[in-house]
Design an enzyme around this catalytic site. Structure first.
Site, PDB file in Angstrom:
ATOM      1  N   GLY A  33      41.932  37.880  39.513  1.00 24.27           N
ATOM      2  CA  GLY A  33      41.559  38.422  38.220  1.00 24.27           C
ATOM      3  C   GLY A  33      41.992  37.564  37.046  1.00 24.27           C
ATOM      4  O   GLY A  33      42.960  36.811  37.118  1.00 24.27           O
ATOM      5  N   HIS A  45      37.818  40.786  38.794  1.00 21.68           N
ATOM      6  CA  HIS A  45      37.693  41.422  37.479  1.00 21.68           C
ATOM      7  C   HIS A  45      38.219  40.538  36.352  1.00 21.68           C
ATOM      8  O   HIS A  45      39.180  39.790  36.514  1.00 21.68           O
ATOM      9  CB  HIS A  45      38.442  42.751  37.469  1.00 21.68           C
ATOM     10  CG  HIS A  45      39.900  42.616  37.804  1.00 21.68           C
ATOM     11  ND1 HIS A  45      40.866  42.359  36.863  1.00 21.68           N
ATOM     12  CD2 HIS A  45      40.543  42.694  38.987  1.00 21.68           C
ATOM     13  CE1 HIS A  45      42.045  42.293  37.441  1.00 21.68           C
ATOM     14  NE2 HIS A  45      41.883  42.487  38.740  1.00 21.68           N
ATOM     15  N   ASP A  46      37.537  40.622  35.223  1.00 21.37           N
ATOM     16  CA  ASP A  46      37.956  39.986  33.965  1.00 21.37           C
ATOM     17  C   ASP A  46      37.941  38.467  34.015  1.00 21.37           C
ATOM     18  O   ASP A  46      38.545  37.814  33.164  1.00 21.37           O
ATOM     19  CB  ASP A  46      39.348  40.478  33.535  1.00 21.37           C
ATOM     20  CG  ASP A  46      39.412  41.984  33.388  1.00 21.37           C
ATOM     21  OD1 ASP A  46      38.749  42.502  32.484  1.00 21.37           O
ATOM     22  OD2 ASP A  46      40.087  42.633  34.201  1.00 21.37           O
TER      23      ASP A  46
END
Length: 382
Positions: free
Chosen positions: A143, A125-126
């Protein structure tokens, strides 16, 4: 050339609401969720999955068992609407997984154009991946990682969260990447769990069309910054970088030096992005650079005070409690700044003591910035 015809195997499931572009091919047993957007000319081989608010650009190719857009593996994620944005011409080989962003991390995972992700790569994520990168088998991105353009990563390497990898860097196979990687360098695994910058990525830069004189300038910079002789010179790397930056104003060397200084001056644990994370426990973590030199300008000093918070609380720095503390050093009197630190607990927590260059439970306490210092304030639940 993209045709108007869309080819969808009868066993594929395309949820109502999904947007499918011209010339898209979707193979057997694929699944495309209701919020997915697949643009012109992209091909999904059998058993590929696209979920979530995912946009896939033109002329991408997604191989069997690749899964794009499922919920991020983050305990802070609570179902908020976040996205995965993929550019044009990317190839995702078998079993690649890419997750969307989280509300805590900005809400977007993005991938640029013409990247190659080999078998088993994971993009958490991100993350932000640039363009024209080659990511070999089973590379794992935690992440919030930022990868700039034209990066090449060897198989089974793993990247710590919040790391930034500069453009045209080369990461050797099975390398543990825990701090920012400067642009244009080769980083490889060393003894134990360490990794080290081994050389300038001359072959990669040459293939990318860089001029020979620019590559040679970077190689000279490497010798002054990272070679064994430089490391044994008793000159701190920050000082070596600043000296090189003053002497060599060429664009590539300046880019290399400024990248390093950003990680040194603004980062935590060697990671620039770590100091800018949104977690409440880290909002009250800060670093102070003391730019006030000693009385003798010819023997200037610059020291850093890093204050960390463990638990729920904050640390307040008051103005100087004195004009400075004079200490002798090699015949000169040096004026050092003094700061008063006050630990402030959040409701339901209490301050339990200092660690690092301060100790005990006295609160507030003063610290003299006569060297690089690190202080941690610890808080525990009531």
């Amino acid at each position: 050339m993209v045709t108007e015809t869309v080819s969808i195997h009868p066993t594929a499931i395309i949820e109502p609401g999904a947007e499918i572009g011209r010339g898209v091919e979707i193979g057997a047993y694929c699944y495309v969720g209701p919020n997915a957007i697949i643009k012109d000319g992209t091909k999904l081989h059998h058993h590929a999955i696209v979920e979530g608010f995912t946009t896939i650009g033109e002329n991408c190719e997604i191989f069997p068992q690749a899964i794009l857009g499922t919920a991020p593996q983050d305990l802070k994620f609570s179902g908020e609407r976040t996205t995965l944005e993929i550019g044009n011409g990317n190839i995702f080989r078998e079993m690649v997984t890419v997750h969307p962003g989280t509300g805590n991390g900005g809400g977007v995972t993005s991938i640029g154009d013409r990247n190659l992700f080999l078998i088993g790569v994971h993009v958490a994520h991100d993350c932000r991946i640039g363009s024209r990168c080659v990511i070999a088998n089973y590379v794992q991105f935690a992440g919030h990682v930022h990868v700039h353009d034209n990066v090449n990563m060897g198989g089974h390497s793993a990247v710590h969260h919040f790391v930034t990898i500069g453009r045209h860097a080369f990461i050797g196979g099975m390398t543990r990447v825990t701090s920012d990687v400067p642009p244009f360098v080769v980083m490889v695994a060393a003894r134990g769990t360490r990794s080290e910058i081994r050389m300038i990525n001359g072959v990669g830069l040459q293939r990318s069309g860089f001029k020979s004189e620019d590559i040679q300038g970077l190689k000279t910079a490497y010798l002054r910054l990272f070679a064994r002789k430089a490391r044994l010179s008793n000159v701190a790397i920050r000082d070596r970088v600043q000296e090189l930056l003053r002497e060599d104003a060429s664009p590539l060397v300046s880019e290399l030096c400024e990248f390093l200084l950003r990680s040194f001056d603004e980062g935590r644990h060697g990671r620039y992005l770590e100091a800018h994370r949104n977690d409440p426990v880290h909002r009250n973590t800060w670093k102070l650079n003391n730019r006030q030199g000693p009385l003798e300008a010819s023997d200037a000093r610059r020291f850093t005070l890093t204050v960390n918070v463990v638990g729920s609380g904050s640390v307040r720095k008051s103005p100087n409690t004195a004009a400075g503390v004079a200490t002798p050093g090699n015949g000169n009197n040096h004026a050092h700044e003094v700061y008063e630190l006050t630990a402030l607990a959040e409701p339901g927590w209490r301050f339990c003591g200092w660690d690092g260059n301060l100790s005990g439970q006295a609160n507030p306490q003063s610290v003299v910035l006569d060297a690089n210092k690190r202080v941690a304030a610890r808080f525990v639940p009531v």
